[in-house]
Design an enzyme around this catalytic site. Structure first.
Site, mmCIF file in Angstrom:
data_model
loop_
_atom_site.group_PDB
_atom_site.id
_atom_site.type_symbol
_atom_site.label_atom_id
_atom_site.label_comp_id
_atom_site.label_asym_id
_atom_site.label_seq_id
_atom_site.Cartn_x
_atom_site.Cartn_y
_atom_site.Cartn_z
ATOM 1 N N SER A 96 10.916 -5.053 -3.262
ATOM 2 C CA SER A 96 10.084 -6.189 -3.687
ATOM 3 C C SER A 96 9.057 -5.673 -4.683
ATOM 4 C CB SER A 96 9.380 -6.816 -2.481
ATOM 5 O OG SER A 96 10.318 -7.357 -1.587
ATOM 6 N N LYS A 171 10.871 -14.015 -4.121
ATOM 7 C CA LYS A 171 10.332 -13.175 -3.041
ATOM 8 C C LYS A 171 8.808 -13.254 -3.005
ATOM 9 C CE LYS A 171 9.934 -10.308 0.330
ATOM 10 N NZ LYS A 171 10.421 -8.934 0.389
ATOM 11 N N LYS A 239 0.414 -5.257 -1.179
ATOM 12 C CA LYS A 239 1.055 -5.088 -2.493
ATOM 13 C C LYS A 239 1.688 -6.394 -2.956
ATOM 14 C CE LYS A 239 5.154 -3.866 -2.489
ATOM 15 N NZ LYS A 239 6.504 -4.475 -2.497
#
Length: 294
Positions: A96, A171, A239
């Site tokens: 990701s 995502k 993140k």
């Protein structure tokens, strides 16, 4: 049988590589901590000593590493995939990362004679272990069809969502929704406990109504037992929330709830919870409420 290189054998990558090996493919795995290759070896796979060694005969290269710089190093670094894999290999990035980084890497892949799919996953450790991941795939439709039999071995819901970068964009949206759900569930648990309600029973009935969600089903036991062994670390969700807020700003989209949740995730990390499962956002609600930290 397909020759597969699998780079990144962590909580997610290891069971995914094992599923591919169990399906009869030749899988060579590489991880910085090579102890992580043991399950793959036990499943009949190979432990490679370097990225170059893993990819030298690969038809397909799978990557599952933490962040954008890691993917850039694995693919475009001096000892990486683009320098060592056979020309024409299909690269599947399950990581990701930032959509713009994926788009740039896809361009580099084409320039070097490779094909690249961005295929980030959702479902956490349980989804990886049970081959039940949701996989959102960006890239060429023909490459998606080529990879579909491999996706079917590691996932349950597999959808081609557009060109390169689209998988990463979807995502990011997924991580926004998940973080907001975990935060709301955390607040609900602390609220219920404050009133002395049978919280387990309460979550059972809530799970059967409109408040029900995959997050509630998968994370309620963590919260009830205060067991936060990582299935997906707060560090990684921090993140991802950075990706969401930055991408939203670039698109001129306002995500006020996302921005707030991003700050709560950052607070959890700053308070030392980065290595815990993201369900440990509950601890942040306890802190804010003046409760003893569970």
């Amino acid at each position: 049988m397909t020759n597969i290189a699998f780079i990144g054998l962590g909580i997610m990558g290891s069971p995914m590589a094992v599923h591919l090996a169990n399906a009869g493919h030749r899988v060579a795995g590489y991880n910085l901590d090579m102890d992580r290759a043991k399950p793959l070896v036990e499943a009949g796979g190979l432990a490679a000593g370097s990225i170059a060694d893993a990819v030298k005969d690969a038809d397909v290269v799978c990557v599952m590493v933490p962040d954008s710089p890691d993917v850039e190093l694995v693919l475009a670094g001096p000892d990486g995939v683009f320098q060592n894999a056979p020309t024409g290999a299909l690269v599947i990035d399950f990581s990701s990362i930032r959509p713009d980084v994926t788009i740039e890497l896809a361009a580099q892949a084409r320039a070097n004679g490779f094909r690249l799919l961005d295929a980030p996953v959702s479902g956490g450790q349980a989804g990886a272990e049970n081959a039940a991941l949701s996989i959102m795939v960006g890239g060429e439709a023909e490459d998606f069809q080529t990879a579909k039999p491999l996706f079917d071995r590691v996932g349950k819901t597999i959808v081609h969502v557009g060109g390169n970068g689209a998988g990463q964009t979807v995502k990011a949206a997924n991580q926004l929704i998940v973080a907001a759900n975990i935060q709301a569930l955390s607040e609900a648990v602390i609220f219920l406990e404050a009133y002395g309600v049978d919280t387990k029973a309460a979550l059972e009935v809530l799970g059967g109504g409109l408040a029900g969600s995959a997050v509630l089903n998968q994370k309620k036991e963590n919260m009830l037992s205060r067991s936060f062994a990582p299935g997906f670390r707060i560090d990684l969700h921090h993140k991802d929330m950075g990706i969401v807020t930055a991408a939203a700003r670039e698109a001129g989209v306002v995500v006020p709830l996302g921005a707030l949740v991003a700050q709560l995730v950052a607070s959890a990390r700053a308070n030392g919870d980065g290595g815990l499962d993201h369900s440990a956002l509950l601890r942040g609600v306890e802190r804010l409420s003046g409760k003893e930290i569970g």
